[in-house]
Design an enzyme around this catalytic site. Sequence first.
Site, PDB file in Angstrom:
ATOM      1  N   ASN A 182      -1.793   7.011  -2.264  1.00 10.62           N
ATOM      2  CA  ASN A 182      -3.006   6.709  -1.501  1.00 10.62           C
ATOM      3  C   ASN A 182      -3.802   5.569  -2.134  1.00 10.62           C
ATOM      4  OD1 ASN A 182      -4.856   7.056   0.586  1.00 10.62           O
ATOM      5  ND2 ASN A 182      -6.089   8.530  -0.574  1.00 10.62           N
TER       6      ASN A 182
ATOM      7  N   HIS B 179       0.868  -1.177   0.000  1.00  6.62           N
ATOM      8  CA  HIS B 179       0.000   0.000   0.000  1.00  6.62           C
ATOM      9  C   HIS B 179       0.902   1.222   0.000  1.00  6.62           C
ATOM     10  CE1 HIS B 179      -3.558   2.455   0.758  1.00  6.62           C
ATOM     11  NE2 HIS B 179      -2.707   3.216   1.435  1.00  6.62           N
ATOM     12  N   CYS B 180       0.755   2.093  -0.991  1.00  8.11           N
ATOM     13  CA  CYS B 180       1.637   3.256  -1.116  1.00  8.11           C
ATOM     14  C   CYS B 180       0.917   4.510  -0.615  1.00  8.11           C
ATOM     15  CB  CYS B 180       2.063   3.426  -2.572  1.00  8.11           C
ATOM     16  SG  CYS B 180       3.097   4.878  -2.818  1.00  8.11           S
ATOM     17  N   VAL B 181       1.477   5.134   0.425  1.00  2.23           N
ATOM     18  CA  VAL B 181       0.832   6.340   0.963  1.00  2.23           C
ATOM     19  C   VAL B 181       0.973   7.519   0.001  1.00  2.23           C
ATOM     20  CG1 VAL B 181       0.986   5.747   3.418  1.00  2.23           C
ATOM     21  CG2 VAL B 181       2.904   6.921   2.319  1.00  2.23           C
TER      22      VAL B 181
END
Length: 343
Positions: free
Chosen positions: A183, A178-180
């Site tokens: 998002n 999951h890439c912040v």
Amino acid sequence: MDFLVLFLFYVAFVLIGVVTICVCSKAHYLKVLVGVAAQIISHIIPECLQRAMLKLLHYLFHTRNHTFVILHLLLQGMVYAEYTWEIFGYCQELGFSLCYLLLPYLLLGINLVFFMLSCVSNPGTITKANEFLFLQVYEFDDVVFPKNTKCFTCNVRRPARSKHCRVCNRCVHRFDHHCVWVNNCIGAWNARYFLIYLLTLTASAATMATVSTVFLVQLVALSDLYLETYVDDLGHLQVVDIVFLIQYLFLTLPRIVFMLGFVVMLSFLLGGYLCFTLYLAATNQTTNEWYRGDRAWCRHCPHGAWPPSAAPQVYRNIHSHGLWSNLGELFLPATAHGAKKMN
Ligand SMILES: [Zn+2]
Ligand SMILES: [Zn+2]
């Protein structure tokens, strides 16, 4: 001199920190390090502040929010504003080629398209309607991805290479991470967009660093500053050296030198991460599999050793079928309609 030493220490600290985190995350020391850091912090910071920090960290990293997307666009906007405002104009006066100067804008355009695609595209969400098709795509290895397991939150059977993302609260096919910054989850259907986004972001940082460095070198060469002398703190006459030149440029062109330091550091960090991502793409692995691979056997035996009767099941990457096939699979993923058995 003091500024330069501090700046170099800062750059070295950030780079060593990132390398340490990468090495420790694979060697399982990261949890120990985080535990020790948390214990030290708990003795220094008041309890109410600790609770506020935990809430903030939870919001930032464990819920879907646009904080890092806005921060990303803000930083990118600031770097490009500085480039347009100062470097572009100066370089034109110095006779730089226009193609060379416009290259960062071209890369920015491509980067923003793939940034948006990474943000909004479906990474491969598994639903009741498509679970059967996803179950056909990859073989189960029975080590990291055992057969007949179910996600009780999504109420679906788990296909091989999938994972439930706790931030997005959904199961994702060929889950990477999951890439912040975008998002969104990175999965089967948007990993290609993410790779091009990362490639163009690294290229734009490296191009900007190169243009800025060439500009400053030309500026020094034209001013004949390197032929000058200066009197040091002890009253001795000294010939201008590289350290003096960097400090002089920082005092006369602070924004440009600061931006250059930032994009150079970014180029190294993004370049390292890009190499890692390309390695995973070439070997048909996800970050999730790379991380879980060599600890998979621990899940079967709580004491860290296999029972004498059982043969140890070591994780083996069964999805790699050669470089071109692996890249083809990344760029042309099996869709829900065209799902087929790989291997
Ligand atoms: Zn799930
Ligand atoms: Zn997610």
